[in-house]
Design a protein around this motif. Structure first.
Motif, PDB file in Angstrom:
ATOM      1  N   MET B 118       0.816  -1.210   0.000  1.00  0.00           N
ATOM      2  CA  MET B 118       0.000   0.000   0.000  1.00  0.00           C
ATOM      3  C   MET B 118       0.851   1.261   0.000  1.00  0.00           C
ATOM      4  SD  MET B 118      -3.367   0.575   2.217  1.00  0.00           S
ATOM      5  CE  MET B 118      -4.531   1.827   1.795  1.00  0.00           C
ATOM      6  N   PHE B 120       0.353   5.559   0.530  1.00  0.00           N
ATOM      7  CA  PHE B 120      -0.642   6.429   1.156  1.00  0.00           C
ATOM      8  C   PHE B 120      -0.672   7.818   0.541  1.00  0.00           C
ATOM      9  CE2 PHE B 120       0.521   3.096   3.994  1.00  0.00           C
ATOM     10  CZ  PHE B 120      -0.682   2.696   4.539  1.00  0.00           C
ATOM     11  N   ARG B 122      -0.176  10.824   1.930  1.00  0.00           N
ATOM     12  CA  ARG B 122       0.999  11.655   2.206  1.00  0.00           C
ATOM     13  C   ARG B 122       2.213  10.749   2.189  1.00  0.00           C
ATOM     14  NH1 ARG B 122       1.579  16.196   3.731  1.00  0.00           N
ATOM     15  NH2 ARG B 122      -0.170  17.625   3.545  1.00  0.00           N
ATOM     16  N   ASN B 124       5.215   8.876   3.371  1.00  0.00           N
ATOM     17  CA  ASN B 124       5.571   8.578   4.757  1.00  0.00           C
ATOM     18  C   ASN B 124       6.795   7.674   4.856  1.00  0.00           C
ATOM     19  OD1 ASN B 124       4.302   6.370   3.686  1.00  0.00           O
ATOM     20  ND2 ASN B 124       2.762   6.175   5.272  1.00  0.00           N
ATOM     21  N   PHE B 126      10.165   6.198   6.426  1.00  0.00           N
ATOM     22  CA  PHE B 126      10.512   6.082   7.842  1.00  0.00           C
ATOM     23  C   PHE B 126      11.579   7.122   8.177  1.00  0.00           C
ATOM     24  CE2 PHE B 126       9.173   1.615   6.925  1.00  0.00           C
ATOM     25  CZ  PHE B 126       7.973   1.735   7.588  1.00  0.00           C
ATOM     26  N   PRO B 127      11.294   8.031   9.104  1.00  0.00           N
ATOM     27  CA  PRO B 127      12.176   9.178   9.316  1.00  0.00           C
ATOM     28  C   PRO B 127      13.530   8.815   9.920  1.00  0.00           C
ATOM     29  CG  PRO B 127      10.426   9.141  10.952  1.00  0.00           C
ATOM     30  CD  PRO B 127      10.114   8.060   9.970  1.00  0.00           C
ATOM     31  N   THR B 177      13.852  11.538   4.524  1.00  0.00           N
ATOM     32  CA  THR B 177      12.973  12.687   4.726  1.00  0.00           C
ATOM     33  C   THR B 177      13.549  13.973   4.152  1.00  0.00           C
ATOM     34  OG1 THR B 177      13.874  12.576   6.957  1.00  0.00           O
ATOM     35  CG2 THR B 177      11.591  11.967   6.682  1.00  0.00           C
ATOM     36  N   ARG B 191       9.485   1.302  -1.845  1.00  0.00           N
ATOM     37  CA  ARG B 191       9.450   0.486  -0.641  1.00  0.00           C
ATOM     38  C   ARG B 191       8.382  -0.608  -0.765  1.00  0.00           C
ATOM     39  NH1 ARG B 191       8.094   3.961   4.451  1.00  0.00           N
ATOM     40  NH2 ARG B 191       6.055   3.996   3.498  1.00  0.00           N
TER      41      ARG B 191
END
Lengths: 297, 282
Positions: B118, B120, B122, B124, B126-127, B177, B191
């Motif tokens: 999936m 999304f 926004r 996202n 992994f920071p 990020t 990813r």
């Protein structure tokens, strides 16, 4: 022109003056509240700097007779606070070992179930815990550990009492930090088939590391200077003790002991100065970590 | 007694849309679908269902777009396909979804999500992870051990697939990020791809991006459909028209029309679809 709707010049000037007075009053009061810290530091440095040398850090607290002779000859008191430093390190370290995992897990639970009934009760209890007088925690440490477990005063009992004391700060900072982390991050991990516990431990927790660490350090700095609970648990020790089941000294305990011995009064200032600087450094590093390790989402 | 004008008007409005009996069924049947949604209803609690009795097959190696006005249940439908809607407490559903022969509601959700990835709304990433680690996050976080060479190969392949390789190959160990929004979203697609799912679900993947980044992602999706099946939620009709092979139109939790995109955009079978597409509501 209707004069009643006009504001006279004098009135305007009076208002402007009031404005100015108010501003200066605020600036002055703000300045006033930061004065005590500098006064304390100044006082401690003035009276304590003479005692702080290398032997201050590796020698144990001085014998009262030796100190008396030294004071008479107007020399510095031979001795240091090594037993207190080692004791504080061990007691605070053990307390952290107990409180950090417990506090982080509890905070994680509260953040994840922010609306649950049980979470509400837990949150309330943690807040209450914050207000428990430290001497009461000392009594608890005495009843829980000194009597049944170590059979006498011990560093471990002190650690237990202090761990309860630092718990609220860790719980609340973990909760507040994790609540700020966007849900999309959790979704990202879960959508990759990552199990929930791994999502929490390996994605969410590391993302909130700066806030959590800040809470931990502030918790440590809060307990590092605690005296009352240690009086009933760790008691104090004249020698360096690394056995956690035996009585142990700590820096704040030493300050209290120095106060009670007229010959050692001069040591109060240096020990207090060292303790204060230690705590200031902890607080500053908490601020630095919060800034530097901040994770950008 | 004679009814007032207002009453008459209300009467007319209350009447359900008449579906012309002569028309074909507005829900097209897909031959040998990879995914079969079977009378699925999903509720977030209580008796109110956010989607109601939805049945549709998803064609393999095609892009299927789900359209509809806000609140029509399109995201719920998408999330129900890999059970992400279960993150909310009190969800329950009727009917089911079949991946091949398997009922996904009887599968382990963790295994299911490895087959259905999936992306999304926004971006996202992994920071706390580098770009490199972000791509192989599915493997890392699930404790799947890979050799260095395998990792390198997966990272390069996935980043090439999303057209990010040339842009980031010298900064693989920087944090994800620091990329731009569009790059981050492509990283998130990489990813999902790296984990070699069969189906990729995208929930309005371009709604937070600028037109250039959007165009890049659209091109990318068209390229990707030869290897993956793509289901895309969008409330951008022109996006659906540009890239999708099949389109669903949902309204108030109901699947109103489903068929080939070209067909639907030129000759919608249901009046509501036509009104939505011509901008009468939405």
């Amino acid at each position: 022109m209707n004069t009643s709707t006009q504001i006279s010049k004098a009135k305007i000037n009076r208002r402007l003056l009031k404005d100015k007075l108010f501003t200066y009053a605020i600036i002055f009061l703000a300045f006033l509240s930061s004065v005590p810290l500098f006064l304390i530091l100044f006082e401690l440095i003035k009276k304590g700097y003479r005692q702080i040398n290398i032997s201050f850090f590796y020698k144990v607290a001085p014998d009262t007779m030796e100190a008396m002779v030294a004071v008479k000859n107007n020399e510095i008191i031979p001795g240091g606070i090594a037993n207190g430093i080692v004791g504080t390190l061990i007691i605070v370290g053990m307390a952290s070992l107990i409180a950090i995992p417990l506090g982080i897990i509890c905070g994680m639970y509260l953040a994840e179930n922010s609306k649950g009934k049980f979470a509400g009760v837990v949150r309330f209890i943690v807040d209450m815990l914050q207000g428990v007088p430290s001497i009461v925690l000392g009594v608890i440490g005495y009843i829980w550990v000194v009597k049944p477990i170590t059979g006498g005063f011990s560093g471990l009992a002190g650690s237990v009492a202090l761990s309860i004391m630092m718990l609220p700060s860790i719980v609340r900072s973990t909760e507040e930090t994790l609540k700020m982390i966007p849900d999309t991050l959790k979704e990202a991990a879960l959508s990759l088939g990552v199990p929930y516990h791994k999502t929490m431990l390996r994605v969410i927790l590391p993302s909130g590391i700066s806030g959590i660490l800040t809470g931990v350090i502030l918790g440590i700095s809060r307990i590092a200077g605690e005296t009352a609970p240690l009086m009933l648990t760790a008691l104090g020790s004249a020698a360096i003790s690394t056995d956690i089941t035996k009585p142990s000294s700590a820096i704040p305990l030493l300050v209290w002991e120095f106060y009670n011995d007229p010959n050692l009064v001069n040591m109060i200032w240096s020990a207090s100065l060292f303790l204060l600087i230690l705590i200031l450094i902890l607080n500053l590093s908490a601020k630095a970590i919060a800034k530097k390790w901040k994770v950008q989402y | 007694m004679e009814s007032t004008v207002l009453e008459k008007e209300l009467e007319v409005k209350a009447q359900p849309y008449k579906v012309n009996k002569m028309m074909q069924n507005p829900i097209e049947k897909i031959e040998s679908p990879i995914l079969n949604i079977d009378k699925l209803s999903v509720s977030y609690g209580g008796d109110k269902y956010s989607i109601n009795d939805v049945s549709a097959g998803i064609a393999k190696n095609k892009i299927t777009a789900i359209m509809g006005p806000s609140g029509c249940g399109k995201s719920t439908l998408l999330r129900a396909i890999n059970r992400m809607h279960e993150l909310y407490p009190d969800t329950h559903n009727k009917g089911s979804v079949y991946l091949g022969e398997e009922d996904i509601y009887k599968m382990n959700p963790i295994l299911l999500r490895r087959k259905i990835g999936m992306v999304f709304q926004r971006p996202n990433p992994f920071p706390t992870m580098s770009i490199y680690d972000n791509v192989i996050a599915g493997y890392l976080l699930n404790g799947i051990k890979l050799k260095r060479k395998e990792k390198d190969a997966i990272v390069e392949k996935s980043l090439r697939e999303v057209g990010l390789w040339s842009e980031v190959k010298d900064a693989l160990h920087n944090k994800g990020t620091f990329l731009s929004g569009g790059q981050q979203q492509r990283l998130c697609i990489a990813r999902a791809l790296a984990y070699t799912p069969e189906i990729i679900l995208l929930d309005e993947p371009t709604s937070a991006l600028d037109p250039i980044a959007t165009a890049k992602i659209e091109d990318l999706l068209v390229k990707l459909k030869k290897d993956f099946t793509i289901v895309l939620v969008t409330h951008n009709m022109s996006q659906a028209a540009r890239i999708s092979d099949y389109s669903m139109f949902m309204y108030l939790g109901e699947l109103v029309e489903y068929g080939k995109t070209k067909q639907m955009f030129t000759m919608p079978k249901d009046k509501r679809t036509e009104e939505y597409l011509t901008g009468k509501f939405g």
